[in-house]
Design an enzyme around this catalytic site. Structure first.
Site, PDB file in Angstrom:
ATOM      1  N   ARG A  36      -1.943  -7.614  -7.560  1.00 51.92           N
ATOM      2  CA  ARG A  36      -3.116  -7.996  -6.788  1.00 51.92           C
ATOM      3  C   ARG A  36      -4.369  -7.613  -7.563  1.00 51.92           C
ATOM      4  O   ARG A  36      -4.316  -6.835  -8.503  1.00 51.92           O
ATOM      5  CB  ARG A  36      -3.115  -7.336  -5.403  1.00 51.92           C
ATOM      6  CG  ARG A  36      -3.341  -5.831  -5.408  1.00 51.92           C
ATOM      7  CD  ARG A  36      -3.328  -5.278  -3.987  1.00 51.92           C
ATOM      8  NE  ARG A  36      -3.933  -3.947  -3.916  1.00 51.92           N
ATOM      9  CZ  ARG A  36      -4.053  -3.241  -2.794  1.00 51.92           C
ATOM     10  NH1 ARG A  36      -3.607  -3.728  -1.661  1.00 51.92           N
ATOM     11  NH2 ARG A  36      -4.638  -2.057  -2.817  1.00 51.92           N
ATOM     12  N   ASN A  52     -11.847  -6.722  -0.510  1.00 52.19           N
ATOM     13  CA  ASN A  52     -11.043  -5.583  -0.050  1.00 52.19           C
ATOM     14  C   ASN A  52     -10.933  -4.550  -1.166  1.00 52.19           C
ATOM     15  O   ASN A  52     -10.577  -4.898  -2.300  1.00 52.19           O
ATOM     16  CB  ASN A  52      -9.620  -6.044   0.323  1.00 52.19           C
ATOM     17  CG  ASN A  52      -8.779  -4.922   0.893  1.00 52.19           C
ATOM     18  OD1 ASN A  52      -8.982  -4.501   2.021  1.00 52.19           O
ATOM     19  ND2 ASN A  52      -7.826  -4.441   0.117  1.00 52.19           N
ATOM     20  N   GLU A  53     -11.275  -3.305  -0.863  1.00 54.85           N
ATOM     21  CA  GLU A  53     -11.073  -2.189  -1.797  1.00 54.85           C
ATOM     22  C   GLU A  53     -11.516  -2.535  -3.217  1.00 54.85           C
ATOM     23  O   GLU A  53     -10.735  -2.470  -4.173  1.00 54.85           O
ATOM     24  CB  GLU A  53      -9.618  -1.730  -1.776  1.00 54.85           C
ATOM     25  CG  GLU A  53      -9.204  -1.091  -0.460  1.00 54.85           C
ATOM     26  CD  GLU A  53      -7.778  -0.555  -0.473  1.00 54.85           C
ATOM     27  OE1 GLU A  53      -7.453   0.279   0.381  1.00 54.85           O
ATOM     28  OE2 GLU A  53      -6.976  -0.990  -1.343  1.00 54.85           O
ATOM     29  N   GLU A  55      -8.890   1.846   7.100  1.00 54.57           N
ATOM     30  CA  GLU A  55      -7.454   1.976   6.834  1.00 54.57           C
ATOM     31  C   GLU A  55      -7.082   3.445   6.703  1.00 54.57           C
ATOM     32  O   GLU A  55      -7.792   4.215   6.063  1.00 54.57           O
ATOM     33  CB  GLU A  55      -7.061   1.295   5.508  1.00 54.57           C
ATOM     34  CG  GLU A  55      -7.110  -0.194   5.472  1.00 54.57           C
ATOM     35  CD  GLU A  55      -6.616  -0.719   4.127  1.00 54.57           C
ATOM     36  OE1 GLU A  55      -5.841  -0.003   3.452  1.00 54.57           O
ATOM     37  OE2 GLU A  55      -7.018  -1.829   3.734  1.00 54.57           O
ATOM     38  N   TRP A  86       2.953   4.310  -2.573  1.00 54.67           N
ATOM     39  CA  TRP A  86       2.463   4.307  -3.947  1.00 54.67           C
ATOM     40  C   TRP A  86       2.481   5.679  -4.615  1.00 54.67           C
ATOM     41  O   TRP A  86       1.984   5.818  -5.728  1.00 54.67           O
ATOM     42  CB  TRP A  86       1.057   3.714  -4.009  1.00 54.67           C
ATOM     43  CG  TRP A  86       0.153   4.087  -2.872  1.00 54.67           C
ATOM     44  CD1 TRP A  86      -0.089   3.354  -1.748  1.00 54.67           C
ATOM     45  CD2 TRP A  86      -0.628   5.284  -2.741  1.00 54.67           C
ATOM     46  NE1 TRP A  86      -0.977   4.006  -0.934  1.00 54.67           N
ATOM     47  CE2 TRP A  86      -1.319   5.197  -1.509  1.00 54.67           C
ATOM     48  CE3 TRP A  86      -0.809   6.409  -3.532  1.00 54.67           C
ATOM     49  CZ2 TRP A  86      -2.180   6.198  -1.065  1.00 54.67           C
ATOM     50  CZ3 TRP A  86      -1.660   7.411  -3.081  1.00 54.67           C
ATOM     51  CH2 TRP A  86      -2.339   7.286  -1.868  1.00 54.67           C
ATOM     52  N   GLU A  97       4.606  -3.549  -0.628  1.00 56.52           N
ATOM     53  CA  GLU A  97       4.244  -2.556   0.386  1.00 56.52           C
ATOM     54  C   GLU A  97       5.215  -2.543   1.577  1.00 56.52           C
ATOM     55  O   GLU A  97       4.862  -2.078   2.657  1.00 56.52           O
ATOM     56  CB  GLU A  97       2.808  -2.795   0.859  1.00 56.52           C
ATOM     57  CG  GLU A  97       1.803  -2.538  -0.253  1.00 56.52           C
ATOM     58  CD  GLU A  97       0.350  -2.620   0.201  1.00 56.52           C
ATOM     59  OE1 GLU A  97      -0.346  -1.588   0.126  1.00 56.52           O
ATOM     60  OE2 GLU A  97      -0.076  -3.704   0.630  1.00 56.52           O
ATOM     61  N   LYS A  98       6.430  -2.977   1.353  1.00 59.59           N
ATOM     62  CA  LYS A  98       7.366  -3.040   2.468  1.00 59.59           C
ATOM     63  C   LYS A  98       7.761  -1.662   2.991  1.00 59.59           C
ATOM     64  O   LYS A  98       8.201  -1.523   4.133  1.00 59.59           O
ATOM     65  CB  LYS A  98       8.613  -3.839   2.088  1.00 59.59           C
ATOM     66  CG  LYS A  98       9.438  -3.289   0.944  1.00 59.59           C
ATOM     67  CD  LYS A  98      10.617  -4.208   0.635  1.00 59.59           C
ATOM     68  CE  LYS A  98      11.425  -3.744  -0.573  1.00 59.59           C
ATOM     69  NZ  LYS A  98      10.644  -3.907  -1.831  1.00 59.59           N
ATOM     70  N   HIS A 105       5.520   0.828   3.034  1.00 59.38           N
ATOM     71  CA  HIS A 105       4.302   1.454   3.543  1.00 59.38           C
ATOM     72  C   HIS A 105       4.367   1.406   5.067  1.00 59.38           C
ATOM     73  O   HIS A 105       4.625   0.368   5.661  1.00 59.38           O
ATOM     74  CB  HIS A 105       3.075   0.680   3.035  1.00 59.38           C
ATOM     75  CG  HIS A 105       1.767   1.374   3.273  1.00 59.38           C
ATOM     76  ND1 HIS A 105       1.257   1.613   4.526  1.00 59.38           N
ATOM     77  CD2 HIS A 105       0.850   1.868   2.403  1.00 59.38           C
ATOM     78  CE1 HIS A 105       0.088   2.214   4.428  1.00 59.38           C
ATOM     79  NE2 HIS A 105      -0.179   2.390   3.140  1.00 59.38           N
TER      80      HIS A 105
END
Length: 613
Positions: free
Chosen positions: A113, A151-152, A310, A318, A358-359, A361
């Site tokens: 990403r 985002n971020e 968030e 991570w 991110e599954k 997370h």
């Protein structure tokens, strides 16, 4: 602009929602579960570019229309993202020149990403166009309560060292300095034969043979932050053209390890400050870091309520090992942020993903589904936040301020420093932790903030300082504030040129001390000091040869509170205190003490200023 719709008139509650990851029938279950949990808002569309713009200029909004309508029907407000955080494969395939390049000249390829260069004209044009299309379509949708730009920023693609960034850097330098003489002076290029005779000779600070020019590196960090700010502002302008009355934000990342952006500069360009924060279990004091971060966000927001966009219900994905939070910690972490000024509590994400990076997370609805202890805790938190409605909009009051400057951090952590093992945040976080242990609230504010209302100012490792900011600290002390300055503060000007005549240059006259030489300590090495009241203590990371000059009429300018008792500085001052004519006091701390010694010192400072502890 008001964000009351996000918060449902109280403390807002929700998180990132990614309906495109799920079959349509799951959406109906989602909105029912959101009602059970007390959710007031969701952030929609953050990573949806490839689902919205399926080919260059080809838009498919039907699924997003359905999601917006469904959420509105169930009374859930939408923080709608411009979807520009990560470009779709068709864009990087057609325009590989948008990809970022690392310090060694390697292209960072798509497949993750945020694979885009901050100074790519092609990426900027496509992102601004999409932001405008999103605003055009949804400006009048009744679910829309806030805009979420990208985002971020800088999470993965900063700094970029490509040729496009090189050209943009030269333009930035021209605007900053006006000409080569000013640039050469600021960068000190008389050293190591680095003098530039043409601006085209200037490159980003790429991988080189040895230590790079520190001011070159510092300016590249400033430029990189400004580059992304310009991109954010371009997207925001495209949104405002069609949706001028809806508040705009982007989620900052105020965590210990993230230092790419100068959020004090960014804050003036958002309608409400929002941030992401995650617990890192390997840090020595993770919950203390959370408290410091929250107080820093409040300072960035100028004391106004802010949004925790968030955080995590449990494990992240991570870290090398990702421990789950014990039940109760989700509540504790969330309420700690509310206590420090957040009026909105958000999570990544609503429903835990089945696939992708991110599954694992955690999420508000875990893999185990709603029949789980984690979801019951999510519902409990929603109920608690709903019962805290009356504190929405309130502000935190503090008598103590800790000065914090990202640009001073960039310089202090630059190349060839006296102690590279000393992180800029070590001292302010230690001070904040000691204050917190005594129940003392502190604002963490930029040195350019209004300092006049504080009874105690703490200036920790403020390595570079603008003259006006040093003058403001001295003015606060002259007006009666008690000021504690620590080692490695006031050492250099904003160009990272050392202030000559003895350290700590910018604060030397205020403190009544003069340091001729630093004596940084090796990792694990400590030095013995007498603490306040002759208590035994130790210092770590740093020590220095402090002298107290004498006034020709009145004797020493400052009194010695503690001394070094071993090592090469045995018998030399470690802590000094100077009383000022206006009732203020100027303290100097020349080492980083152990926690007990630091708490005792701060107790004396607070007591003298009349601050309860």
């Amino acid at each position: 602009m008001s964000v009351a719709r996000i918060n449902g008139g109280g403390i807002g509650y929700g998180g990132d929602y990614n309906p495109e990851q799920w079959p349509r029938q799951v959406w109906d279950e989602d909105v029912d579960l959101m009602a059970r949990a007390g959710v007031t808002f969701v952030t929609l569309g953050v990573f949806s570019w490839s689902w919205i713009e399926t080919a260059d200029g080809v838009y498919e909004f039907d699924w997003l229309d359905d999601a917006m309508d469904l959420l509105h029907e169930h009374g859930i407000a939408v923080d709608l993202a411009t979807a520009t955080a990560t470009p779709p494969p068709w864009l990087s395939h057609a325009h590989p020149e948008v990809l970022p390049v690392d310090v060694e000249g390697r292209t960072r390829w798509p497949g993750s990403r945020q694979a885009w260069c901050p100074n790519s004209p092609v990426f900027a044009a496509k992102a601004v166009r999409l932001a405008g299309e999103m605003a055009r379509r949804y400006a009048d949708h009744p679910a829309l309560a806030m805009w979420h730009i990208s985002n971020e920023y800088a999470c993965h693609n900063l700094p970029c060292y490509c040729d496009r960034c090189a050209a943009a850097f030269r333009r930035w330098l021209h605007e900053r300095y006006g000409g080569l003489d000013a640039l050469n002076d600021a960068w000190g290029t008389a050293f190591w034969s680095q003098r530039y005779t043409d601006l085209e000779q200037v490159l980003p600070p790429r991988l080189t043979t040895t230590i790079p020019n520190p001011t070159h590196v510092l300016d590249y960090r400033r430029f990189s932050s400004d580059s992304l700010l310009a991109l954010y502002r371009a997207e925001a302008a495209a949104v405002r053209e069609h949706s001028p009355d809806i508040p705009i934000t982007t989620n900052f990342m105020t965590m210990r390890h993230f230092d790419h952006l100068d959020y004090h500069r960014w804050a003036q360009h958002v309608d409400v400050v929002s941030t992401d924060h995650y617990i890192v279990n390997t840090w020595p004091h993770p919950r203390a870091e959370l408290a410091f971060s929250a107080d820093l966000v409040r300072g960035i927001a100028g004391g106004a309520p802010w949004i925790l966009m968030e955080h995590s219900t449990s494990a992240v994905n991570w870290q090398p090992t990702n421990p789950a939070k014990a039940l109760g910690q989700t509540l504790r972490d969330s309420l700690a942020q509310v206590a420090r000024g957040a009026d909105t509590v958000g999570f990544f994400q609503w429903r835990q993903s089945r696939a992708g990076a991110e599954k694992y997370h955690s999420a508000m609805v875990p893999h185990a589904g709603p029949d789980s202890a984690r979801f019951r805790e999510v519902c409990e938190l929603g109920d608690l936040l709903g019962r805290l409605k009356e504190i929405a909009g309130s502000r935190v009051a503090a008598d103590v301020a800790i000065l914090f400057d990202t640009q001073a951090r960039w310089a202090a952590e630059g190349p060839a420093m006296p102690n590279s093992a000393l992180a800029y945040l070590d001292t302010p976080e230690a001070v904040h932790r000691a204050l917190r242990s005594r129940g003392v609230t502190a604002d963490v504010v930029h040195p350019g903030s209004d300092l006049s209302g504080y009874r105690v100012l703490i200036v920790p490792t403020l390595y570079t300082v603008q003259p006006a900011h040093a003058e403001a600290v001295a003015a606060a002390a002259a007006a009666g504030a008690h000021v504690l300055v620590t080692f490695f503060s006031g050492i250099a000007d904003p160009d990272d040129h050392v202030l000559l005549g003895g350290y700590p240059g910018a604060f030397r006259e205020l403190l009544g001390v003069r340091v001729e030489e630093f004596f940084p300590l090796l990792p694990g090495e400590t030095v013995a000091v007498t603490g306040p009241g002759d208590a035994a203590g130790t210092g770590r990371s740093w020590s220095e040869d402090v002298t107290v000059p004498r006034d020709s009429l009145d004797g020493p300018l400052a009194g010695v509170v503690a001394t070094y008792t071993d090592g090469p500085l045995a018998g030399r001052p470690a802590i000094t205190r100077r009383e000022l004519p206006g009732g203020g006091v100027a303290w100097y701390l020349s080492t980083l003490p152990d926690d007990a010694t630091l708490r005792d010192l701060l107790a004396e400072v607070l007591a003298g200023a009349g601050v309860p502890a």
